[in-house]
Design a protein around this motif. Structure first.
Motif, PDB file in Angstrom:
ATOM      1  N   VAL A  92       0.854  -1.190   0.000  1.00 24.11           N
ATOM      2  CA  VAL A  92       0.000   0.000   0.000  1.00 24.11           C
ATOM      3  C   VAL A  92       0.887   1.236   0.000  1.00 24.11           C
ATOM      4  N   LEU A  93       0.443   2.257  -0.695  1.00 28.20           N
ATOM      5  CA  LEU A  93       1.140   3.535  -0.735  1.00 28.20           C
ATOM      6  C   LEU A  93       0.253   4.555  -0.024  1.00 28.20           C
ATOM      7  N   ARG A  94       0.802   5.227   0.965  1.00 30.11           N
ATOM      8  CA  ARG A  94       0.022   6.156   1.785  1.00 30.11           C
ATOM      9  C   ARG A  94       0.643   7.547   1.756  1.00 30.11           C
ATOM     10  N   ARG A  95      -0.212   8.516   2.053  1.00 33.72           N
ATOM     11  CA  ARG A  95       0.208   9.915   2.025  1.00 33.72           C
ATOM     12  C   ARG A  95       0.034  10.527   3.412  1.00 33.72           C
ATOM     13  N   TYR A  96       0.986  11.359   3.801  1.00 30.42           N
ATOM     14  CA  TYR A  96       0.899  12.023   5.095  1.00 30.42           C
ATOM     15  C   TYR A  96       0.016  13.265   4.993  1.00 30.42           C
ATOM     16  N   THR A  97      -0.747  13.527   6.034  1.00 30.06           N
ATOM     17  CA  THR A  97      -1.543  14.748   6.075  1.00 30.06           C
ATOM     18  C   THR A  97      -0.629  15.937   6.394  1.00 30.06           C
ATOM     19  N   GLU A  98      -1.149  17.138   6.133  1.00 32.96           N
ATOM     20  CA  GLU A  98      -0.385  18.360   6.376  1.00 32.96           C
ATOM     21  C   GLU A  98      -1.221  19.347   7.171  1.00 32.96           C
ATOM     22  N   ASP A  99      -0.537  20.238   7.897  1.00 33.00           N
ATOM     23  CA  ASP A  99      -1.250  21.318   8.557  1.00 33.00           C
ATOM     24  C   ASP A  99      -1.398  22.486   7.591  1.00 33.00           C
ATOM     25  N   SER A 100      -1.960  23.589   8.064  1.00 33.91           N
ATOM     26  CA  SER A 100      -2.235  24.733   7.182  1.00 33.91           C
ATOM     27  C   SER A 100      -0.962  25.375   6.646  1.00 33.91           C
ATOM     28  N   GLN A 101       0.183  25.149   7.318  1.00 29.21           N
ATOM     29  CA  GLN A 101       1.463  25.694   6.848  1.00 29.21           C
ATOM     30  C   GLN A 101       2.214  24.719   5.945  1.00 29.21           C
ATOM     31  N   GLY A 102       1.626  23.581   5.645  1.00 29.11           N
ATOM     32  CA  GLY A 102       2.277  22.612   4.787  1.00 29.11           C
ATOM     33  C   GLY A 102       3.255  21.705   5.491  1.00 29.11           C
ATOM     34  N   ASN A 103       3.242  21.683   6.813  1.00 32.37           N
ATOM     35  CA  ASN A 103       4.139  20.801   7.571  1.00 32.37           C
ATOM     36  C   ASN A 103       3.532  19.400   7.673  1.00 32.37           C
ATOM     37  N   ARG A 104       4.391  18.389   7.567  1.00 33.75           N
ATOM     38  CA  ARG A 104       3.929  17.007   7.609  1.00 33.75           C
ATOM     39  C   ARG A 104       3.472  16.627   9.010  1.00 33.75           C
ATOM     40  N   LEU A 105       2.294  15.985   9.054  1.00 32.67           N
ATOM     41  CA  LEU A 105       1.772  15.454  10.303  1.00 32.67           C
ATOM     42  C   LEU A 105       1.940  13.940  10.311  1.00 32.67           C
ATOM     43  N   GLN A 106       1.728  13.334  11.463  1.00 27.92           N
ATOM     44  CA  GLN A 106       1.932  11.896  11.578  1.00 27.92           C
ATOM     45  C   GLN A 106       0.774  11.084  11.000  1.00 27.92           C
ATOM     46  N   GLN A 107      -0.421  11.686  10.972  1.00 36.44           N
ATOM     47  CA  GLN A 107      -1.560  10.938  10.439  1.00 36.44           C
ATOM     48  C   GLN A 107      -1.373  10.687   8.950  1.00 36.44           C
ATOM     49  N   GLN A 108      -1.819   9.512   8.510  1.00 39.12           N
ATOM     50  CA  GLN A 108      -1.669   9.141   7.107  1.00 39.12           C
ATOM     51  C   GLN A 108      -3.024   8.990   6.439  1.00 39.12           C
ATOM     52  N   GLU A 109      -3.001   9.096   5.107  1.00 36.20           N
ATOM     53  CA  GLU A 109      -4.194   8.930   4.290  1.00 36.20           C
ATOM     54  C   GLU A 109      -3.989   7.748   3.349  1.00 36.20           C
ATOM     55  N   GLY A 110      -5.057   7.041   3.076  1.00 38.38           N
ATOM     56  CA  GLY A 110      -5.000   5.931   2.133  1.00 38.38           C
ATOM     57  C   GLY A 110      -5.849   6.234   0.911  1.00 38.38           C
ATOM     58  N   TRP A 111      -5.457   5.709  -0.236  1.00 36.41           N
ATOM     59  CA  TRP A 111      -6.240   5.848  -1.473  1.00 36.41           C
ATOM     60  C   TRP A 111      -7.343   4.790  -1.402  1.00 36.41           C
ATOM     61  N   ARG A 112      -8.551   5.223  -1.038  1.00 38.24           N
ATOM     62  CA  ARG A 112      -9.576   4.286  -0.612  1.00 38.24           C
ATOM     63  C   ARG A 112     -10.824   4.355  -1.486  1.00 38.24           C
ATOM     64  N   SER A 113     -11.498   3.217  -1.558  1.00 38.90           N
ATOM     65  CA  SER A 113     -12.778   3.096  -2.249  1.00 38.90           C
ATOM     66  C   SER A 113     -13.855   2.785  -1.229  1.00 38.90           C
ATOM     67  N   LEU A 114     -15.082   3.130  -1.584  1.00 38.63           N
ATOM     68  CA  LEU A 114     -16.213   2.910  -0.694  1.00 38.63           C
ATOM     69  C   LEU A 114     -17.195   1.972  -1.377  1.00 38.63           C
ATOM     70  N   GLU A 115     -17.461   0.840  -0.734  1.00 39.04           N
ATOM     71  CA  GLU A 115     -18.403  -0.133  -1.279  1.00 39.04           C
ATOM     72  C   GLU A 115     -19.776   0.118  -0.679  1.00 39.04           C
ATOM     73  N   ASN A 116     -20.783   0.146  -1.558  1.00 44.79           N
ATOM     74  CA  ASN A 116     -22.151   0.431  -1.120  1.00 44.79           C
ATOM     75  C   ASN A 116     -23.004  -0.818  -1.267  1.00 44.79           C
TER      76      ASN A 116
END
Length: 531
Positions: free
Chosen positions: A109-133
């Motif tokens: 899996v490839l994940r992306r780090y979240t950023e604050d309003s100043q563009g600084n990297r935060l520890q929380q990560q984001e995933g490229w996700r799909s939603l099944e209905n």
């Protein structure tokens, strides 16, 4: 049983001759310039001592890591090894290789780090996700980069697959157990959160077990994956939640469409302003309303804008007219080339009316930007920090469902822009020689099917007509044509024109020393063209 201890980690070098970069637990990442990177990596792995891959370790290059895209003809490959770890001791003598037949499935899996309003990297990560209905025939909608709760970082990235397989093995109902607190309201909210999270799945990229001969040669169960650094996938999620703030909308509107200041209210006629726009300002207001705010379109948002404008009045001659209707009529006149009549007076806009107009304009602008940028590409923001993480599902000896084991995350990295320099030599394109070459041998080698209307329009077009803005008549025989072009000759023409314009623009940008480099290549003694 194998499930009592498995570790997925980066590739380790030999204990007797350690290699820098082959000692940690994070995935080992190689930077490869091979035309066939996977074949090259597997061949190097089979060589003694793992020395063949040492020079391509990403740790040998820049820090922080900046990865190339495939367009640079540079590829990045992740390597991992799976070992049994029944005692939790990081000692090779107690960590034999995992039997490859025990691996049920594997992924990256490839994940992306979240950023604050100043563009600084935060520890929380984001995933490229799909939603099944499930309520809509299990349709899957790609939602894009969705934040991952800390608890989801090491959970199954494909929970629907995991649950379906687990209960298919055990024969039980395919409904995952719910967490209960014993309090009705909390249980209700918790069940909603669990249902939503279980419906999400993260995109998984293939992670393969190396061929048996490679694993046997180095005495390890090696897994490899090509790291995805480009994608044509578009997120179906709305990427504009509130594109325009209300304060921005108010500042963007003409002062004659915002709440009237007390000082500008006529003391004799309290329903009129002291000031009114001049003809140029009035026409500018009409253009903004029609072109930018869609006043003339038959849309619900346009009708709502007219209704909000109708809450104040314009005075035309001796008539008092609803402003929305009058502005729409005047905007229509202006679009048809007729100069509209300037109102004799402008009505007062109270605070509530000004808020209503701004809200309707905001709705229109938000809708327009959503249509203009409806989706986000997966790698639109290359400057963000990414990381990769691998997992394997290992079969159990007791018939239980496979168990999930994760590797640590890699170091953060960014992705280079497509136009950045590449370490690979540029592609060479050979042009025919204008001197000493029989150009008649270069016949047209590409053909276009041209319909009659287009052919007649091009055939009757002149430079004077184009400069004067005259539309081609298009008259002529109703015959379709096939037109052939000589691409080598056209390439020479384009090359000549390019050099002319580069020389002209060099007087402005002074870019010739770094935009064009010509290096002489001596001919062979035989007089041929080969260097």
């Amino acid at each position: 049983m194998v499930n009592h201890g498995v570790k997925l980690r980066g590739l380790r070098g030999p204990q007797n001759s350690p290699i820098a970069g082959l000692s940690g637990d994070a995935p080992t990442i190689l930077r490869r310039l091979d035309e066939n990177p996977i074949a090259g990596v597997l061949a190097d792995l089979a060589k003694p001592g793992l020395q063949a891959i040492a020079n391509s370790l990403v740790t040998q290059f820049t820090d922080p890591w900046r990865f190339y895209q495939p367009v640079h003809r540079v590829f990045h490959v992740a390597l991992l090894e799976a070992v049994c770890d029944p005692f939790g001791a990081d000692v090779d003598a107690f960590q034999p290789r995992l039997d490859p037949l025990k691996i049920d499935s594997a992924g990256l899996v490839l994940r992306r780090y979240t950023e604050d309003s100043q563009g600084n990297r935060l520890q929380q990560q984001e995933g490229w996700r799909s939603l099944e209905n499930p309520a809509n025939n299990n349709t899957v909608k790609l939602r894009g980069w969705i934040p991952l709760p800390d608890s989801a970082l090491t959970q199954d990235p494909q929970p629907q697959r995991s649950v379906t397989r687990q209960f298919a093995i055990t024969g039980r109902s395919a409904n995952p157990p719910e967490i209960k607190t014993g309090r009705l309201e909390l249980d209700r909210q918790l069940s909603v959160l669990q249902a939503v999270e279980a419906a999400y799945s993260e995109q998984v990229h293939p992670l393969f077990v190396a061929p048996p001969e490679v694993c046997e040669a180095i005495g390890k169960t090696v897994l490899y994956a090509l790291i995805p650094l480009t994608s044509q996938e578009l997120s179906a999620a709305e990427n504009v939640t509130s594109a325009f703030g209300l304060d921005f909308v108010k500042s963007h509107l003409s002062e004659f469409l915002t709440a009237t200041l007390p000082a500008d209210i006529d003391t004799d006629r309290r329903d009129r302003r002291r000031q009114r726009p001049n003809q140029d300002t009035y026409e500018e207001i009409l253009r903004q309303l029609s072109e930018e705010f869609e006043l003339l379109k038959n849309l619900s948002t346009s009708r709502n804008l007219v209704n909000s404008l109708n809450r104040f009045s314009l005075f035309v001659g001796s008539d008092q007219r609803l402003a929305g209707n009058e502005l729409k009529r005047a905007a229509q006149q202006l679009s048809e080339g007729t100069s509209p009549t300037l109102p004799a007076a402008w009505g007062v806009i109270d605070r509530a009316t000004g808020e209503a107009i701004a809200q309707q304009v905001k709705a229109i602008l938000d809708r327009r930007i959503t249509l203009a940028i409806p989706q986000l590409n997966r790698f639109d923001e290359l400057d963000r920090d990414y990381s990769v993480r691998a997992f394997i599902r290992v079969k159990s000896d007791d018939g239980c469902p496979p168990k999930l084991w994760w590797s640590p995350a890699s170091n953060p990295f960014t992705i280079r822009r497509w136009y950045e320099n590449t370490p690979v030599a540029p592609v060479q394109i050979a042009l025919p020689d204008l001197i000493g070459t029989d150009l008649s041998k270069l016949t047209p080698n590409v053909t276009f099917a041209v319909p009659a209307g287009l052919f007649n329009a091009i055939d009757g077009m002149t430079l004077d007509d184009l400069l004067n803005g005259k539309k081609p008549s298009g008259g002529g025989p109703a015959l379709d044509w096939i037109c052939g072009f000589n691409i080598p000759i056209i390439t020479i023409c384009a090359f000549i024109v390019l050099n002319i314009f580069l020389q002209l623009l060099n007087f402005i940008f002074f870019w010739l020393p770094f935009i064009k480099i010509c290096v002489p290549i001596p001919r062979s003694s035989s007089g041929g063209n080969a260097p």
